[in-house]
Design an enzyme around this catalytic site. Structure first.
Site, mmCIF file in Angstrom:
data_model
loop_
_atom_site.group_PDB
_atom_site.id
_atom_site.type_symbol
_atom_site.label_atom_id
_atom_site.label_comp_id
_atom_site.label_asym_id
_atom_site.label_seq_id
_atom_site.Cartn_x
_atom_site.Cartn_y
_atom_site.Cartn_z
ATOM 1 N N SER A 150 -1.187 -4.086 -7.001
ATOM 2 C CA SER A 150 -0.650 -2.905 -7.651
ATOM 3 C C SER A 150 -0.692 -2.935 -9.175
ATOM 4 C CB SER A 150 0.801 -2.693 -7.199
ATOM 5 O OG SER A 150 1.634 -3.781 -7.587
ATOM 6 N N LYS B 139 3.546 -3.105 -17.173
ATOM 7 C CA LYS B 139 3.346 -2.470 -15.870
ATOM 8 C C LYS B 139 4.489 -1.499 -15.600
ATOM 9 C CE LYS B 139 2.726 -3.567 -10.945
ATOM 10 N NZ LYS B 139 2.615 -4.625 -9.933
ATOM 11 N N SER C 169 -0.482 -8.609 -5.862
ATOM 12 C CA SER C 169 -0.632 -7.565 -6.873
ATOM 13 C C SER C 169 -0.928 -8.056 -8.278
ATOM 14 C CB SER C 169 0.625 -6.690 -6.902
ATOM 15 O OG SER C 169 0.697 -5.909 -5.736
#
Length: 486
Positions: A155, A79, A179
């Site tokens: 996210s 990520k 997230s």
């Protein structure tokens, strides 16, 4: 595992399966990464999940992986916020970090390298990871492989899309308000937010978002999630929190009998301002029925504190203050201040609120959330005046799967409101620091995934893994079909 596998067969294996295939000589250490690269190149033009590729470096690194590394040759994506990898960009979904390159590996990234993972690149995130959809202006939206018109959540949206469509069997993630769990719900994955303090943020950070944010992974199977948490849970000296130790590795909890559990469930948010979603209700109701058939005690019940009308305000205050502080760090990296006009509209509001907050305001919010955590924790504890529950079952996402553009800065206050509603069931457990997992157990009539969330007491990831594995074995998790790609 015998015989020779095709590239598609390699990619259909989960993380543990790919590692076993390499270890047993069924595939070479290069083949999983080569297959993953081919799939990324074939599919990512439309999905836009991988915003930085390091394919040549990754392939060159494979020969240096020790033969006894447990995940030798297994491809992974990181990520693009946190999870620093030396020599690679760290853009955090924002134009304000153009040109910034990490000069070190994070503690988690280093652990992945030592274990033999092959890091292929970095995945898309919303700007500064502050919303529940992955549509940053800097990199463009990530599209849901189940329907390209839909969001993947956020996210950790790029990571979720990549794992869902089988680019890689696992990708890293983080969770400050949902997230990990929300993208898991939107993309049909297993997403476990660990207990606060379980996985280190070091060496750059001691904590993230004042302790709200934790790191983890997104996978297609429970055993993968367990194996990765075992790997990543080694802490650095000087951590600000200490998560309760497990009595044995999580991998040993997969398939272990969870016993007869006392499980409370809720379909409508007790706060009163979150509209009921029919798909979320259907998912939880069916899950409750399945749990009952498995012999668990399942009753409508929830912590009273979950309905606290002031929670969202104080949770948001911590995020705002920490985002404002992050901008000061960015300013130091690049040698000039970050102006609000450089940010996307919703982050201008978030950062401006943080910059206007006093130290007294911040500590007041922190004190109130600490009290909230104690009130919530009582529900999981048997004692005088309490019955004690093992698990809480809720929707993961409090709204139906939503299309791209539903959370839009064209109507910035509406965007913030919708993001807050969507995270209504997930964000409370960032404030409490408890572990929670989203499981892919439901589909809409259109075939879009819908997850349910289980929450355990602090430190009880072992219980979440046991119940998740039991559900995986009896209800089963279906991945695909991805009509656009078939």
């Amino acid at each position: 595992m015998d015989g020779v596998l095709s590239l598609d067969e390699v990619l259909s294996l989960d993380t543990v399966g790919q590692a076993e295939a390499v270890r047993n000589g069924v595939v070479s250490p290069r083949e999983p990464a080569e297959a993953a690269i081919a799939r990324i190149e074939a599919l990512d033009g439309e999905l836009n999940a991988v915003i930085h590729r390091r394919f040549d470096q990754a392939l060159a690194e494979i020969d240096d992986i020790p033969e006894d590394a447990p995940f030798r040759g297994v491809p992974i994506l990181l990520k693009d916020i946190g999870w620093e990898s030396a020599g690679d960009p760290c853009g955090s979904g924002s134009k304000i970090l153009d040109g910034v390159v990490a000069d070190h590996d994070s503690h988690g990234t280093a652990a992945l390298r030592r274990a033999g993972f092959v890091i292929l690149g970095r995945t898309n995130v919303p700007e500064l990871a502050t919303t529940i959809t992955t549509e940053p202006l800097a990199f463009g939206p990530t599209r849901n492989p189940y329907d390209l018109a839909y969001s993947v959540g956020g996210s950790s949206g790029g990571s979720a899309a990549a794992v869902a469509v089988g680019m890689v069997p696992v990708a890293t993630a983080s969770d400050g308000g949902g997230s990990i769990r929300i993208p898991a719900s939107m993309c049909g994955l297993v997403g476990l937010k660990p207990t606060r303090g379980r996985i280190s943020h070091g060496p750059s950070l001691a904590e993230s978002w004042g302790g709200l944010s934790t790191t983890g992974v997104l996978t297609r199977t429970v055993r993968d999630t367990a194996a990765l948490l075992d790997l990543l849970s080694e802490m650095m000296p000087g951590e600000p929190y200490a998560a309760p130790a497990w009595r044995r590795p999580l991998a040993e909890e997969v398939g272990a009998d969870p016993g007869r559990l006392r499980i409370g469930f809720v379909t409508v948010h007790p706060r009163g301002d979150v509209p009921e979603d029919a798909e979320a209700t259907a998912a939880v109701t069916r899950m409750a029925e399945s749990l009952d058939s498995l012999g668990h005690e399942v009753v409508p019940a929830h912590p009273e504190a979950l309905g606290d009308p002031e929670f969202a305000m104080y949770h948001g205050a911590l995020i705002s203050a920490n985002v404002a502080a992050e901008l000061e760090t960015v300013a130091a990296w690049r040698g000039r201040p970050v102006e609000l006009a450089e940010l996307e509209p919703h982050n201008r509001l978030v950062a401006d609120a943080g910059r206007s907050m006093s130290a007294t305001d911040y500590l007041a919010a922190l004190r109130l959330l600490n009290g909230y955590r104690r009130r919530m924790a009582r529900w999981w504890t048997a004692g005088p005046g309490t019955t004690g529950y093992d698990l809480l079952l809720t929707p993961t996402l409090a709204v139906a799967p939503f299309p791209l553009g539903w959370i839009s800065d064209d109507e910035v206050y509406l965007a913030l409101e919708r993001a807050g509603l969507g995270a209504a069931f997930t964000a409370p457990f960032n404030s409490t620091g408890q572990p929670a997992i989203s499981l892919p157990v439901h589909r809409t009539a259109e075939g879009l995934p819908v997850g349910v969330q289980f929450v355990a007491a602090a430190g009880r990831e072992d219980l979440l893994v046991r119940i998740a594995a039991q559900i995986e074995a009896t209800v089963s998790f279906k991945h695909g079909p991805f009509r656009h790609f078939e």
